[in-house]
Design an enzyme around this catalytic site. Structure first.
Site, short mmCIF file in Angstrom:
data_model
loop_
_atom_site.label_atom_id
_atom_site.label_comp_id
_atom_site.label_asym_id
_atom_site.label_seq_id
_atom_site.Cartn_x
_atom_site.Cartn_y
_atom_site.Cartn_z
N GLU A 296 -95.28 34.46 8.88
CA GLU A 296 -96.21 35.57 9.01
C GLU A 296 -96.82 36.03 7.70
OE1 GLU A 296 -92.91 35.55 9.40
OE2 GLU A 296 -91.97 37.45 8.86
N HIS A 320 -96.43 35.50 18.07
CA HIS A 320 -95.28 35.97 17.30
C HIS A 320 -95.68 36.32 15.86
CE1 HIS A 320 -90.91 35.96 16.16
NE2 HIS A 320 -91.42 35.58 15.00
N GLU A 321 -96.35 35.41 15.21
CA GLU A 321 -96.71 35.66 13.80
C GLU A 321 -97.70 36.82 13.69
OE1 GLU A 321 -94.60 34.35 12.11
OE2 GLU A 321 -94.02 32.69 13.41
N HIS A 324 -95.94 40.12 13.84
CA HIS A 324 -95.33 40.53 12.57
C HIS A 324 -96.26 41.42 11.73
CE1 HIS A 324 -91.40 38.72 12.14
NE2 HIS A 324 -91.82 37.50 12.43
N GLU A 343 -87.44 40.37 13.25
CA GLU A 343 -87.59 39.30 14.25
C GLU A 343 -87.38 39.75 15.70
OE1 GLU A 343 -89.08 36.80 13.40
OE2 GLU A 343 -88.74 36.61 11.24
N ASP A 398 -80.16 33.26 4.63
CA ASP A 398 -80.66 32.63 5.85
C ASP A 398 -79.57 32.46 6.91
OD1 ASP A 398 -83.19 32.58 4.85
OD2 ASP A 398 -83.08 30.51 4.13
N TYR A 406 -83.50 37.34 17.05
CA TYR A 406 -84.70 37.15 17.86
C TYR A 406 -84.45 37.57 19.31
CZ TYR A 406 -86.70 34.25 14.13
OH TYR A 406 -87.21 33.80 12.95
N1 BES Z 1 -90.43 34.82 9.70
C1 BES Z 1 -90.11 33.73 10.57
C2 BES Z 1 -89.78 32.48 9.85
C3 BES Z 1 -88.63 32.62 8.86
C4 BES Z 1 -87.57 33.45 9.13
C5 BES Z 1 -88.66 31.91 7.70
C6 BES Z 1 -86.56 33.57 8.19
C7 BES Z 1 -87.64 32.02 6.79
C8 BES Z 1 -86.58 32.85 7.03
C9 BES Z 1 -91.22 33.47 11.56
O1 BES Z 1 -91.91 34.59 11.96
C10 BES Z 1 -90.58 32.91 12.79
O2 BES Z 1 -89.80 33.61 13.38
N2 BES Z 1 -90.92 31.70 13.16
C11 BES Z 1 -90.42 31.09 14.37
C12 BES Z 1 -91.43 31.28 15.45
C13 BES Z 1 -90.91 31.42 16.84
C14 BES Z 1 -89.72 32.29 16.99
C15 BES Z 1 -92.01 31.84 17.78
C16 BES Z 1 -90.20 29.62 14.08
O3 BES Z 1 -90.53 29.17 12.99
O4 BES Z 1 -89.70 28.91 14.92
ZN ZN Z 2 -90.69 35.86 13.15
#
Ligand code: BES
Ligand code: ZN
Length: 627
Positions: A296, A320-321, A324, A343, A398, A406
């Site tokens: 995002e 989703h993005e 955010h 999330e 992480d 989520y």
């Molecule tokens: N912000 C996240 C990606 C992220 C989280 C990167 C933590 C690094 C550390 C992003 O918004 C996300 O949740 N992406 C998901 C999308 C899905 C849940 C719709 C993905 O990448 O799968």
């Molecule tokens: Zn996310």
């Protein structure tokens, strides 16, 4: 912020009302993933001047930081870095003169990198750090021309969340500190630089001029994990009055078609939660090695090309993005253990956007697929891994990333919506985004706000004990509502008959199934089917080689479990082509369960590795190390 609110917040934080001036003034929760000391001094603005050397895989230049000294006895600025080569640090005195500053770089910590300690006894307004990145910087991926769609030009992109920003910029790399930024990026003439910021090169036509010189400004204060940069052969196609798609020329048309509903999504979210506060919402489609579905980055979401299924069936990643832009970018988790505030809220809002733009059946099915995955994971996960607000001390930032923030997070909000009714809950959430806009907050701050503005306002509907159970207990409360789906119910029956061999593949009548129905079907099959049934499914529905990345992932996982080797060449190709972590790592893990599988996994990885992001590499190597 209105004073009455500050007083409530100050009281909650245990400060006296006298001390409470501004939300920004309150102390920031200690972030175990940063060496920064924001209670002594805070970075309020960043100016970047960086040149890219594709031959060396290095970004080099300077970061100038504007400082707000908060402790009059402080005489040191501590920044987060990882593998940066620092060449010079200067500070600016009161007359505007720059002079060298003394500094030391601590020994690196495996999780956190190296603290950079700059001696600044005069508490200067600005410091400037000249530095270069390491070719193996954790937050950058360098792609050779062969790893791009066009095959002609190299590509580099950043991925800063959670704590990789420090590998390309020396920063207070904690989401509790927010700052504005400007940047000047020097590139080879034929390439384009894009950032998570306003593009400053002239009027709209000139915005897209290529001259090796790009300027950006992010006037809003953002946390460091939202800093983002990409450079490559990037074309542009407008998709709406305030949205465009950026992608390699080979991909840009398909991406613009797939994402043509973006303006509708923005309008929908504005109607629910108030104005979109970032001017533009553009999307950059990255090469297939991008390790996430989406990221995002404000004003410029980064997205994997695997969401381009051709039928919009995976665009919920974009919803989703976009979501955010409210949950996360506007109201941010103050430290990573509160990531569910980012999330979980975003997954909830994503569902609301999908419902409004694509219908309730779509959003319900997407939620049921996710809830089913979470239930499956909880069946074998230790209790400690089922907690919404985990203790991350001494852990990788992480580590908080799983289905829990989520799916459990959004399920909690759905439960609140259910109990209070949509009208009340929508008003509450809108007020929440407004109240905490451009702030970084903790779960405890959310709970205090929830109590004052929802629980106590409509007493008897939801108890604090229930809130605490959601936040701090393992599992999912028994009364958590689940949508019902007639189509999934019907499918449950068909699947059971198929598994019992009372029905063949054709009898399933799956030709009209949506992507989510296929996900649900494949997720709920036993982990192993006989070859005859695999062949039957494959012959009727052509699953091997499918271009839908979510379906492919589930089919290949089943193929591994069933030792359906016919699918392996296509699976191999798929695993080499895409680097999206959640879609490839579980396949390596599944392969690694048998000695032959592990050999095949090692062969595939040897070929795939150059195309994978450092993070995907790390995760695959971990999967292959296990006995
Ligand atoms: N912000 C996240 C990606 C992220 C989280 C990167 C933590 C690094 C550390 C992003 O918004 C996300 O949740 N992406 C998901 C999308 C899905 C849940 C719709 C993905 O990448 O799968
Ligand atoms: Zn996310």
């Amino acid at each position: 912020m209105k004073p009455i609110r500050s007083i409530a917040l100050a009281g909650f934080l245990g400060l006296s009302a006298m001390n409470a001036v501004h939300a920004e003034e309150v102390s920031i929760e200690k972030d175990p993933h940063s060496y920064a000391q924001p209670d002594k001094v805070r970075v309020t603005a960043l100016d970047l001047d960086l040149s890219v050397a594709f031959d060396k895989h290095v970004l080099s230049g300077a970061a100038t930081l504007t400082l707000n000294w908060r402790d009059k006895n402080a005489c040191e600025l501590v920044l987060d870095t990882r593998d940066l080569a620092i060449s010079k640090i200067e500070s600016e005195d009161a007359t505007g003169k720059w002079s060298d500053a003394r500094y030391t770089l601590d020994k690196p910590d495996a999780l956190l990198g190296s603290a950079l300690r700059i001696a600044l006894p005069a508490q200067p307004r600005q410091v400037r750090i000249a530095y270069a990145t390491n070719p193996d910087a954790a937050g950058l991926q360098w792609l050779d021309p062969a790893q791009t769609a066009g095959k002609k030009f190299p590509f580099v992109y950043s991925q800063s969340e959670s704590i990789a920003g420090r590998s390309w910029i020396p920063l207070q790399d904690t989401p509790g500190v927010r700052f504005s930024y400007t940047a000047h990026i020097h590139t080879p003439k034929e390439l384009r630089a894009v950032m998570s910021a306003r593009f400053l090169t002239g009027s709209d036509g000139a915005r897209h001029a290529l001259d090796g010189d790009f300027r950006f400004a992010m006037p809003e204060k953002i946390p460091s994990y939202l800093l983002a940069l990409a450079i490559g052969d990037i074309a542009v196609k407008e998709t709406g009055p305030r949205s465009a798609v950026y992608a390699e020329p080979e991909t840009v048309a398909a991406a613009a078609k797939e994402f043509e509903d973006v303006e509708k999504m923005i309008v929908t979210t504005e109607r629910l939660y108030g104005p979109y506060r970032w001017e533009r919402y553009d999307i950059l489609v990255l090469p297939p090695s991008f390790p996430y579905g989406g990221m995002e980055n404000p004003r410029l979401t980064f997205a994997t090309p695997t969401v381009i299924a051709g039928d919009k069936s995976l665009v919920s990643v974009i919803a989703h993005e976009l979501a955010h832009s409210w949950s996360g970018n506007l109201v941010t988790n103050a430290a990573w253990r509160h990531v569910w505030l980012n999330e979980g809220f975003t997954t909830y809002v994503q569902g609301r956007i999908v419902e409004a733009v694509y219908g309730k059946q779509q959003s319900d099915e997407e939620f049921l697929v996710a809830a089913n995955e979470l239930r499956k994971a909880f069946a074998s996960a230790p209790a400690g891994e089922q907690i919404l607000v985990p203790d991350l001390n001494g852990k990788d930032a992480d580590d908080s990333l799983s289905d829990v923030p989520y799916t459990k997070g959004s399920w909690f909000l759905q439960t609140l919506e259910h109990r209070f009714g949509r009208e009340q809950f929508d008003a509450f959430l809108r007020g929440y985004f407004d109240h905490f806009a451009f702030q970084s907050i903790t779960t405890e701050q959310f709970v205090a706000y929830l109590k004052a503005n929802l629980l106590d306002k409509y007493p008897g509907k939801f108890s604090e004990a229930e809130v605490n159970a959601w936040l701090h207990d393992p599992g999912i409360p028994a009364d958590a509502p689940l949508p019902s789906s007639a189509r999934f119910a019907e499918q449950d029956k068909l699947r059971e008959r198929f598994v019992a061999r009372k029905l063949d593949a054709k009898g399933l009548d799956g030709r009209g199934w949506s992507t989510q129905e296929w996900q649900y079907f494949l997720d709920r099959l036993p982990p192993k089917l006989g070859t005859a049934q695999m062949q039957d499914l494959d012959a009727v529905y052509h699953l091997t080689g499918t271009h839908n990345a979510e379906v492919a992932f589930r089919w290949y996982r089943l193929a591994i479990g069933s030792d359906y080797t016919i699918a392996f060449p296509a699976m191999r190709e798929h695993m080499i082509r895409i680097g999206r972590r959640i879609l490839v790592v579980p396949l390596y893990e599944a392969l690694a369960k048998t000695p032959e599988g592990k050999r095949l996994a090692a062969q595939i990885y040897a070929e795939a590795k150059p195309g994978y992001h450092p993070m995907t590499r790390g995760a695959v190597e971990k999967a292959l190390e296990k006995k």
